[in-house]
Design a protein around this motif. Structure first.
Motif, PDB file in Angstrom:
ATOM      1  N   PRO A   1     -82.977  57.114 -28.114  1.00 49.89           N
ATOM      2  CA  PRO A   1     -81.397  56.600 -28.005  1.00 49.89           C
ATOM      3  C   PRO A   1     -80.347  57.762 -27.687  1.00 49.89           C
ATOM      4  CG  PRO A   1     -82.500  56.312 -30.362  1.00 49.89           C
ATOM      5  CD  PRO A   1     -83.461  57.124 -29.489  1.00 49.89           C
TER       6      PRO A   1
ATOM      7  N   THR B   1     -84.577  48.988 -22.682  1.00 48.85           N
ATOM      8  CA  THR B   1     -84.088  48.068 -23.702  1.00 48.85           C
ATOM      9  C   THR B   1     -83.655  48.850 -24.825  1.00 48.85           C
ATOM     10  OG1 THR B   1     -86.183  47.666 -24.563  1.00 48.85           O
ATOM     11  CG2 THR B   1     -85.368  46.193 -22.789  1.00 48.85           C
ATOM     12  N   GLY B   2     -82.398  48.399 -25.251  1.00 45.40           N
ATOM     13  CA  GLY B   2     -81.961  48.689 -26.535  1.00 45.40           C
ATOM     14  C   GLY B   2     -81.042  50.179 -26.444  1.00 45.40           C
TER      15      GLY B   2
ATOM     16  N   ARG C   1     -81.762  52.936 -24.642  1.00 43.82           N
ATOM     17  CA  ARG C   1     -82.624  54.027 -24.935  1.00 43.82           C
ATOM     18  C   ARG C   1     -82.838  54.461 -23.301  1.00 43.82           C
ATOM     19  NH1 ARG C   1     -85.163  53.956 -29.874  1.00 43.82           N
ATOM     20  NH2 ARG C   1     -87.056  55.076 -29.506  1.00 43.82           N
TER      21      ARG C   1
END
Length: 108
Positions: A66, A98-99, A101
């Motif tokens: 992240p 994705t997310g 990161r």
């Protein structure tokens, strides 16, 4: 009014400025203008010019992390890290997963 002038620029503004700077550097390198501090080497590979880009690149790994983890590893704010990551993404050295990161981009 003075309070507005003293606030830090938004992450979006910092990222937009970084993208414009990278575009100008790439244009200059492609046209052979060889300006001081150019980010392209003779072989055409991108070398991070700024200290922030170098620190973020050193903080990235093969596993996606992240933004806050990358920022902590680089000892930078989230805004500084985000701008540096954008530069590295445009250069093909970092990859957004994705997310939200980030990880090192695969090399050929």
């Amino acid at each position: 009014v003075m309070g507005l002038l003293e606030t830090a620029p938004s992450p979006a503004l910092v990222a937009a400025r970084a993208a414009r700077a990278i575009g100008r550097r790439r244009s200059a390198a492609a046209s052979g203008e060889g300006e001081a501090g150019s980010t392209a080497t003779a072989a055409g590979a991108f070398e991070p010019e700024g200290a922030h880009e170098r620190r973020v690149l050193a903080g990235l790994g093969r596993r996606a992390q992240p933004l806050d983890v990358v920022a902590a590893r680089a000892s930078l704010s989230a805004a500084e890290t985000s701008a540096a990551l954008l530069s590295l993404e445009l250069a093909g050295l970092a990859r957004r997963e994705t997310g939200g990161r980030f990880r090192l981009a695969r090399t050929p």
